[in-house]
Design a protein around this motif. Structure first.
Motif, short mmCIF file in Angstrom:
data_model
loop_
_atom_site.label_atom_id
_atom_site.label_comp_id
_atom_site.label_asym_id
_atom_site.label_seq_id
_atom_site.Cartn_x
_atom_site.Cartn_y
_atom_site.Cartn_z
N GLU A 188 51.82 35.66 40.46
CA GLU A 188 50.26 35.04 39.83
C GLU A 188 50.20 34.76 38.96
N ARG A 243 46.75 38.96 37.69
CA ARG A 243 45.62 38.50 38.40
C ARG A 243 44.94 39.47 38.88
N ASP A 244 44.85 40.02 40.17
CA ASP A 244 44.00 41.09 41.07
C ASP A 244 44.43 42.77 40.05
N VAL A 267 48.08 31.52 31.27
CA VAL A 267 49.18 30.92 32.14
C VAL A 267 49.74 30.11 32.46
N THR A 315 50.67 39.59 42.27
CA THR A 315 49.11 39.72 41.19
C THR A 315 48.81 40.64 40.26
N GLY A 332 48.00 30.31 39.49
CA GLY A 332 47.25 30.33 39.25
C GLY A 332 46.18 30.06 40.54
N ASP A 387 42.75 33.80 30.10
CA ASP A 387 43.09 33.13 30.85
C ASP A 387 43.78 32.27 31.36
N GLY A 437 47.46 34.72 36.90
CA GLY A 437 46.11 34.64 36.42
C GLY A 437 44.89 33.55 37.17
N PHE A 438 43.65 33.68 36.50
CA PHE A 438 42.86 32.43 37.23
C PHE A 438 42.20 31.90 36.55
#
Ligand code: KIV
Ligand code: ZN
Length: 515
Positions: A47, A16-17, A61, A13, A75, A57, A49-50
């Motif tokens: 992962e 993302r995170d 993704v 992640t 995602g 973002d 992204g969001f």
């Protein structure tokens, strides 16, 4: 030979995170570069992204889903229709998509953040997981703040997620509060109490607020978790996430104890760590396990003596296992293009002819000032100066006059297309003066947010590596520069950040100051 037949799945992640780390902001190309490297590293899930968080973002993704082959591409979405629809829109072209939905389950989050009752959360889980499932076969569900949730309610929510079609249940220690024994016990209880749990994969996602993320993840594995989430170099919200390189090397080095294996190509760890650090602008602490500069350095005489006699006296891992290449060939000013190319290839860099020309030119400049060019210097040249975006502005010359009794003054020459533009400025210090002179030429109103200087190697002639973060129109851009002269490195980093602003915002959208 220990039995290592149990396979642990690695969910990365970083994008993302990891990207939620304060001050980190990656553009689509940088995210793609990291995603390709993660695929080479052999992670099972990226992962990316969001997607609902921002158009950037979403685009990242979508680009990763289209381009990156091998790992599952996930995602993130809150458990509501808009988030889930947007996540699917970004993911649908992936060969192996996964929608990751989450909602908090702890009373503290329900009361103060969500303002929802337990019944409402349960209903949202049923509806959201089912909606995600209607798009995508692979659905991961996370009860946020699981480790501080009431266990009966948590088990009820997890059972509802399984009934609605979740394939992976991820148990987050969102605020890094759990201890290893406690977290291991939580996983064991979930396995014992949740109906249908044997049909899904148990995953964990630990934060490092108490420095326990890796230990908690390992305890979870001992209690039946099969997927671990984390980030390269342990980056992420606040104190970060489980450092994947640490977890993977712990599982490998102590395979006699854990009896597990992963699909990670460990020789790619070091390169991935360097890439993430360089693109995020987040330095790796010197004593960081596995990838820190000192992780394999032996200082005490007794230790050096022991390692020279037998490496395993003080080394439990061989640095080559994580991709630290050691070479006896020393490059210097007499080395040619061919020697540089083959050394770079040994280090894992495949450059095209134009990139090699650029690397060779910078290598020669550096070799004129520094007797021996180390592998770290070469990595810095390639990562910071060769694989770069188009240069609207290129540093031609820099002259600085400074001292404790004079006003620091800088004269800077930048090439802008065919034209050479020169400006001078005074400043609080020599770096400030240089940046002001650069501003006078570029006329782009960026705001300097941070400045870091590191030595790439030791010694008086060490190469200085400068990272700057500048803000323009509410976005952060990271610039890097290297030189044996730290003022030149500073100017290069600042110009690099401004070139990124021009490239990403587009010249036509820039607001340029009056001359
Ligand atoms: O820390 C956390 O709880 C998360 C979830 C979204 C998995 O990042
Ligand atoms: Zn998290």
């Amino acid at each position: 030979m220990p039995d290592t037949s149990k396979r642990i799945y690695i969910f990365d992640t970083t994008l993302r995170d990891g990207e939620q780390s304060p001050g980190v902001s990656l553009n689509v190309e940088e995210k793609l570069k990291i995603a390709h490297q993660l695929a080479r590293l052999g992670v099972d899930v990226i992962e990316a992204g969001f997607p609902i968080a921002s158009p950037g973002d979403f685009e990242a993704v979508r680009a990763i889903a289209r381009e990156v082959e091998g790992p599952v591409i996930a995602g993130l979405a809150r458990i509501n229709d808009r988030d889930i629809d947007r996540a699917w829109e970004a993911l649908q072209e992936a060969r192996r998509p996964r929608i990751h939905v989450f909602i908090a389950t702890s009373d503290i989050h329900l009361k103060y953040k969500l303002r929802m009752t337990r019944e409402e959360v349960l209903a949202a889980v049923r509806k959201g997981v089912a909606r995600a499932k209607s798009y995508c076969q692979d659905v991961e569900f996370s009860p946020e703040d699981a480790s501080r949730s009431d266990i009966d309610f948590l088990c009820q929510v997890l059972a509802a997620a399984i009934e609605s079609g979740a394939t992976v249940l991820n148990i987050p220690d969102t605020v890094g509060y759990a201890t290893p024994a406690e977290f291991g016990h939580l996983i064991a209880e979930i396995r014992r109490r949740v109906p249908g749990i044997e049909k899904v994969q148990i995953s964990v996602h630990c934060h490092n607020d108490l420095g326990l993320a890796v230990a908690n993840s390992l305890a979870a594995i001992e209690n039946g978790a099969l997927q671990v989430e984390g980030a390269i170099n342990g980056i992420g919200e606040r104190a970060g996430n489980t450092a994947l390189e640490e977890l993977v090397m712990a599982l490998y080095t102590r395979r006699d104890y854990y009896g597990c294996h992963t699909a990670i190509v460990t020789e790619e760890i070091y390169r991935t760590s360097k890439l993430v650090s360089s693109l995020t602008g987040m330095p790796v602490q010197y004593n960081k396990a596995i990838v820190g500069k000192n992780a394999f350095a032996h200082e005490a005489g007794i230790h050096q003596d022991g390692v020279l006699k037998e490496r395993t006296t003080y080394e439990i891992m061989n640095p080559t296992m994580i991709g630290v290449v050691q070479s006896n060939i020393v490059l210097g000013k007499h080395s040619g293009r061919h020697a540089l190319r083959s050394r770079l290839e040994e280090l894992g860099f495949k450059l095209n002819e134009a990139e090699l020309d650029k690397a060779f030119a910078r290598f020669k400049e550096l070799a004129d000032r520094k007797k021996e060019i180390s592998d770290r210097d070469l990595e810095a040249i390639v990562e910071h100066e060769v694989k770069q975006i188009p240069e609207k502005f290129a540093l031609e010359h820099i002259h600085i006059s400074t001292g404790n009794r004079v006003v620091p003054t800088a004269t800077i020459g930048l090439r802008v297309g065919e034209e050479l533009k020169e400006e001078a400025a005074c400043g609080e210090g020599p770096v400030d003066a240089a940046f002001k002179a650069i501003d006078k030429i570029t006329r782009i109103p960026v705001c300097l947010k941070s400045y870091t200087l590191n030595a790439v190697t030791g010694g008086k002639d060490a190469v200085g590596e400068v990272t700057v973060k500048v803000e323009y129109a509410g976005r952060v851009f990271i610039g890097r520069g290297i030189s044996t002269d730290v003022l030149e490195a500073s100017a290069r980093a600042y110009v690099n950040a401004i070139n990124k602003v021009v490239y990403e915002i587009g010249e036509e959208n820039l607001q340029v100051l009056e001359a």
